[in-house]
Design an enzyme around this catalytic site. Structure first.
Site, mmCIF file in Angstrom:
data_model
loop_
_atom_site.group_PDB
_atom_site.id
_atom_site.type_symbol
_atom_site.label_atom_id
_atom_site.label_comp_id
_atom_site.label_asym_id
_atom_site.label_seq_id
_atom_site.Cartn_x
_atom_site.Cartn_y
_atom_site.Cartn_z
ATOM 1 N N GLY A 90 11.994 113.168 93.180
ATOM 2 C CA GLY A 90 13.136 113.918 92.667
ATOM 3 C C GLY A 90 14.444 113.523 93.320
ATOM 4 C CB VAL A 92 20.585 116.166 95.616
ATOM 5 C CG1 VAL A 92 21.212 117.235 96.499
ATOM 6 C CG2 VAL A 92 20.718 114.801 96.286
ATOM 7 C CB THR A 93 17.112 120.628 94.893
ATOM 8 O OG1 THR A 93 17.200 121.917 94.261
ATOM 9 C CG2 THR A 93 16.117 120.711 96.043
ATOM 10 C CB ALA A 163 13.333 122.684 91.856
ATOM 11 N N GLY A 165 9.010 119.248 93.403
ATOM 12 C CA GLY A 165 9.100 117.960 94.084
ATOM 13 C C GLY A 165 7.853 117.767 94.922
ATOM 14 C CB CYS A 194 17.230 118.038 89.631
ATOM 15 S SG CYS A 194 16.451 119.207 90.767
#
Length: 247
Positions: A90, A92-93, A163, A165, A194
Site C-alpha cells: 500500500g 501512505v495512511t 484500510a 495493508g 492510499c
C-alpha cells in the site's frame, strides 16, 4: 465496479474443527509504532517456527503516518506527525486515536497460501463488522480497502472507512486492517490517503456517519465477524515478556 475478490471462496481461510483458536489481544494504551512493529515481527517469527499461536492484536497508535511499499514522496503533503516506512503493501495512511487497528498474524501456509484470497477475507471481515452497525461496506476493483457510498455528498461519491495493508514472511501474515471509528479526520488532509486523488473519494468514520459507536462496540463486532471468516478465537494468555510488548 464491485471487486471480483468478492467471488473468492473464503471457507479455506478457516482451519479444520479442533484446530487451536486464534489468540485475541486488546491493548488499552496507545502503542508506539516502532514497538508494534517489533512485537509483530517477533510474534510472526514465533508462529512460523511453531512456537506461538496465531494472534489478532487490537490497538490504537498515537498520531502518525505510515508509508507502504508503493508509497511516493509526494504523498505526504504536510509533515504534521512522524512518518514511518512500514514495509506493508500500500501507500501512505494515517493512524491515531479513535481508529481501531487490528494486526493479524496468521499462518497462511496452514490456512491457504494465497495472498489474494487472504486480502479478500480481510475485506469480508471488515464488511461483516460494519454490518453489525447497519453500514454497507463495499469492495472496489481499483481501490483497496472498504468503502461506503455517500449519496449525501453527490452522485458517485464514496468514502473509505477502513484500510488494509499486509505483509507476509514465511507465509505468516502481519500488519492488517484499520477501521475509522472516531479519529480526527482532518489529519488525513495532510496526506494523499492510499494514493487516491479523485475528489469524489474521501475518508469517513462510523461517528462521521452519525453512529454513536465506541471502540468497545467495534471490538465486539470485530471478534464476531472474524470468527465467521477465520474461525474461533480465545483470549490471549501471553507470557510475561510478550505481555510487556503487547500491553
Amino acid at each position: 465496479m464491485i471487486n471480483d475478490r468478492e467471488t473468492l471462496d473464503l471457507v479455506p481461510l478457516s482451519l479444520p474443527p479442533g484446530a487451536p483458536a486464534v489468540a485475541w489481544q486488546v491493548s488499552d494504551a496507545l502503542v508506539p509504532y516502532p514497538e508494534a512493529i517489533a512485537a509483530m515481527e517477533a510474534r510472526a517469527a514465533a508462529i512460523a517456527a511453531g512456537q506461538a499461536p496465531e494472534l489478532v492484536w487490537l490497538l490504537e497508535h498515537p498520531p502518525l503516518y505510515t508509508s507502504g511499499t508503493s508509497g511516493k514522496d509526494g504523498d505526504l503533503l504536510i509533515p504534521r506527525f512522524p512518518l514511518y516506512a512500514s514495509g506493508r503493501g500500500g501507500q501512505v495512511t494515517y493512524h491515531g486515536p479513535g481508529q481501531r487497528v487490528a494486526y493479524v498474524m496468521l499462518d497462511l501456509k496452514r490456512r491457504r497460501p494465497d495472498v489474494r484470497a487472504y486480502v479478500a477475507a480481510l475485506e469480508q471481515w471488515i464488511i461483516g463488522t460494519l454490518a453489525h452497525f447497519n453500514v454497507r461496506g463495499e469492495r472496489r476493483e481499483d481501490r483497496v480497502g472498504v468503502w461506503v457510498a455517500r449519496p449525501d455528498k453527490g452522485a458517485g461519491f464514496e468514502d473509505k472507512i477502513a484500510a488494509i495493508g499486509v505483509r507476509l514472511r514465511r507465509w505468516v501474515s502481519f500488519h492488517g486492517i484499520a477501521i475509522n471509528v472516531e479519529p480526527d479526520l482532518t489529519h488525513f488532509s495532510a496526506i494523499v490517503p492510499c494514493g487516491v486523488t479523485d475528489p469524489r473519494f474521501g475518508v469517513t468514520s462510523l461517528v462521521d456517519l452519525g453512529l454513536p459507536v465506541t471502540l468497545q462496540d467495534v471490538d465486539v463486532a470485530l471478534r464476531q465477524a472474524f470468527e465467521q471468516v477465520f474461525g474461533p478465537t480465545a483470549d490471549a494468555g501471553l507470557p510475561a515478556d510478550d505481555a510487556a510488548l503487547l500491553r
